[in-house]
Motif scaffolding. Structure first.
Motif, PDB file in Angstrom:
ATOM      1  N   PHE A   1       7.201  10.094  -5.567  1.00 29.16           N
ATOM      2  CA  PHE A   1       7.896   8.862  -5.947  1.00 29.16           C
ATOM      3  C   PHE A   1       9.175   9.169  -6.726  1.00 29.16           C
ATOM      4  O   PHE A   1      10.226   8.568  -6.496  1.00 29.16           O
TER       5      PHE A   1
ATOM      6  N   SER B   1       3.636   8.599   2.821  1.00 31.61           N
ATOM      7  CA  SER B   1       3.733   7.149   2.603  1.00 31.61           C
ATOM      8  C   SER B   1       2.625   6.666   1.672  1.00 31.61           C
ATOM      9  O   SER B   1       2.855   5.811   0.803  1.00 31.61           O
ATOM     10  N   LYS B   2       1.431   7.218   1.834  1.00 33.71           N
ATOM     11  CA  LYS B   2       0.314   6.828   0.969  1.00 33.71           C
ATOM     12  C   LYS B   2       0.537   7.305  -0.459  1.00 33.71           C
ATOM     13  O   LYS B   2       0.254   6.580  -1.421  1.00 33.71           O
TER      14      LYS B   2
ATOM     15  N   SER C   1       3.124   5.104  -2.033  1.00 29.80           N
ATOM     16  CA  SER C   1       2.571   3.770  -2.233  1.00 29.80           C
ATOM     17  C   SER C   1       1.714   3.691  -3.496  1.00 29.80           C
ATOM     18  O   SER C   1       1.770   2.709  -4.244  1.00 29.80           O
TER      19      SER C   1
ATOM     20  N   LYS D   1       4.012   3.655  -6.484  1.00 30.03           N
ATOM     21  CA  LYS D   1       4.783   2.413  -6.545  1.00 30.03           C
ATOM     22  C   LYS D   1       3.911   1.240  -6.988  1.00 30.03           C
ATOM     23  O   LYS D   1       4.357   0.348  -7.705  1.00 30.03           O
ATOM     24  N   THR D   2       2.651   1.236  -6.548  1.00 29.19           N
ATOM     25  CA  THR D   2       1.777   0.090  -6.777  1.00 29.19           C
ATOM     26  C   THR D   2       1.202   0.070  -8.179  1.00 29.19           C
ATOM     27  O   THR D   2       1.211  -0.964  -8.852  1.00 29.19           O
TER      28      THR D   2
ATOM     29  N   LEU E   1      -6.379   5.881  -3.982  1.00 28.71           N
ATOM     30  CA  LEU E   1      -5.975   4.928  -2.945  1.00 28.71           C
ATOM     31  C   LEU E   1      -6.727   3.606  -3.102  1.00 28.71           C
ATOM     32  O   LEU E   1      -6.147   2.527  -2.955  1.00 28.71           O
TER      33      LEU E   1
ATOM     34  N   ALA F   1      -5.243   1.646  -5.970  1.00 26.17           N
ATOM     35  CA  ALA F   1      -3.957   1.047  -5.596  1.00 26.17           C
ATOM     36  C   ALA F   1      -4.153  -0.147  -4.666  1.00 26.17           C
ATOM     37  O   ALA F   1      -3.481  -1.177  -4.807  1.00 26.17           O
ATOM     38  N   GLN F   2      -5.082  -0.024  -3.722  1.00 27.67           N
ATOM     39  CA  GLN F   2      -5.297  -1.107  -2.767  1.00 27.67           C
ATOM     40  C   GLN F   2      -5.861  -2.356  -3.434  1.00 27.67           C
ATOM     41  O   GLN F   2      -5.632  -3.474  -2.972  1.00 27.67           O
TER      42      GLN F   2
END
Length: 326
Positions: free
Chosen positions: A171, A195-196, A199, A202-203, A224, A227-228
Motif C-alpha cells: 500500500f 490486489s488483496k 485492499s 486500504k480497508t 482478509l 477486512a471483508q
C-alpha cells in the motif's frame, strides 16, 4: 574465515535450501492459486537475489564500516515491529556477543551525498547504534525502484514480514506512485494476490493496523476476513478497546484476537436519552436523541428548513465556540 567467505557460505546454503524446497514440491498438491503462485515467485526471486549477492561479493564489492548516525531510514516503511530499544533486545545481545555477521545494504542518500540511506537492515542498524559501534555495510548504487525491489526481496528471503506488513508495504509503495508490476516484483507476488494485499491495507484504517501490530500468527485468511467484514462503524466501536490497558499490554497476536472477539460480540442495547426543544414564538419542533456516541437532532414544521440551512452553514463557528468554552 573471512567475512566474504562467511557471506558466500550463507548465500550458498540459502540457494541449496531453496533448490531442495523446489524439488520436494508435490506437483499434485492443489491449494489457493494466489498463494501458490506467490510462493513460486518468491522462491525464484530469492534464488536470483542469492546469486546476485554472491556474484557481487565475488566481484569485489566491499563491506565497509560506516557511522550509524550518518545513515537514514528507507523512504518506504515495510515493517510494523518495533525497533530494538535497549541492550536487552535479543538482536542487540546477539550482535554484542557474536558481532554483526550480516552487513546491511545502503545507498548514497539521493538528497545528500554526505549521508546514506538504508535499503535493508534497519533492525541491525539500530542494534549496532545501541551498542555504540560502527555498522558493517555494502554500498550500492540504486535508484528508487531498485531500492524497493531489493528491500522486498530481502524481506521475502528472511521470511520476517507478516501478512499485514506485506500489505502495508504494498500500500505504501502504491501511495508513493510505484506501478503495480514493480510492487509485484518487490513482493514476489502476482496481480491477484497484490490486489488483496492492498485492499486489506486500504480497508482497515492504518491506526488500527499499527495498534494491532504485525500479528504474524493471524496470517492471510484472518486478515482478509477482518477486512471483508469491516464497516464504517467498526473503527468507532473499537475505540475503547484500542485505548485500554488490557489491549496495549498484550502481544501483537493476542491484540488481533481481541479485536476479532470485540467485533464478534453482540452489542448490548444502550439506553437512549431523548428530549424535545421548542423555541419561543416559533412553530419549529426539535427532537434531540443521544444513544452512546450517537447524537441526532431532527427539526420539523414551520421554519425548520430555513433554520436547518442556517445552522448547517455555521457548524464550524459553533464548533470553535464549543472548543473555546471547554
Amino acid at each position: 574465515m573471512s567475512r566474504r567467505d562467511r557471506l558466500k557460505g550463507l548465500f550458498d546454503d540459502t540457494a541449496q535450501e531453496l533448490a531442495a524446497a523446489n524439488l520436494d514440491d508435490d506437483a499434485s498438491t492443489r491449494g489457493p492459486a494466489g498463494p501458490v503462485r506467490s510462493m513460486a515467485l518468491t522462491l525464484g526471486r530469492m534464488e536470483e537475489e542469492c546469486r546476485a549477492m554472491q556474484e557481487a561479493l565475488l566481484s569485489g564489492e566491499r563491506v565497509v564500516e560506516l557511522e550509524p548516525d550518518a545513515i537514514d531510514m528507507s523512504f518506504v516503511r515495510d515493517r510494523l515491529a518495533d525497533m530494538p530499544r535497549d541492550l536487552d533486545d535479543e538482536l542487540v545481545r546477539s550482535i554484542g556477543e557474536n558481532g554483526q555477521e550480516v552487513p546491511i545494504l545502503v545507498r548514497v542518500h539521493p538528497d545528500d551525498d554526505q549521508r546514506y540511506q538504508v535499503v535493508y537492515g534497519h533492525r541491525r542498524l539500530q542494534a549496532v547504534r545501541l551498542l555504540g559501534r560502527k555498522v558493517q555495510a555494502i554500498i550500492r548504487k540504486l535508484d528508487d525502484v531498485d531500492v524497493v525491489i531489493a528491500q522486498g526481496i530481502e524481506n521475502s528471503a528472511r521470511r520476517n514480514l507478516s501478512y499485514v506488513e506485506r500489505a502495508v508495504f504494498a500500500f505504501n509503495l502504491e501511495s508513493k506512485g510505484f506501478e503495480r508490476p514493480v510492487i509485484m516484483k518487490a513482493l514476489s507476488t502476482d496481480k491477484t494476490e497484490l490486489s488483496k494485499l492492498i485492499s486489506v491495507a486500504k480497508t482497515i484504517p492504518m491506526d488500527v493496523i499499527v495498534a494491532i501490530g504485525a500479528a504474524p500468527a493471524a496470517g492471510r485468511r484472518k486478515w482478509l476476513a477482518l477486512a471483508q467484514g469491516w464497516t464504517s462503524a467498526t473503527a468507532s466501536r473499537l475505540r475503547t478497546l484500542l485505548a485500554s490497558e488490557q489491549f496495549t499490554s498484550e502481544g501483537t497476536d493476542r491484540r488481533f484476537d481481541l479485536v476479532v472477539a470485540e467485533l464478534a460480540r453482540k452489542l448490548e442495547k444502550q439506553d437512549a436519552t431523548e428530549f424535545e426543544w421548542t423555541p419561543q414564538d416559533s412553530k419549529i419542533r426539535g427532537r434531540i436523541r443521544k444513544t452512546g456516541d450517537s447524537f441526532t437532532i431532527a427539526l420539523k414544521t414551520g421554519d425548520a428548513a430555513d433554520f436547518g440551512d442556517y445552522l448547517s452553514g455555521r457548524l464550524d463557528e459553533l464548533y470553535d465556540a464549543f472548543k473555546s468554552a471547554k
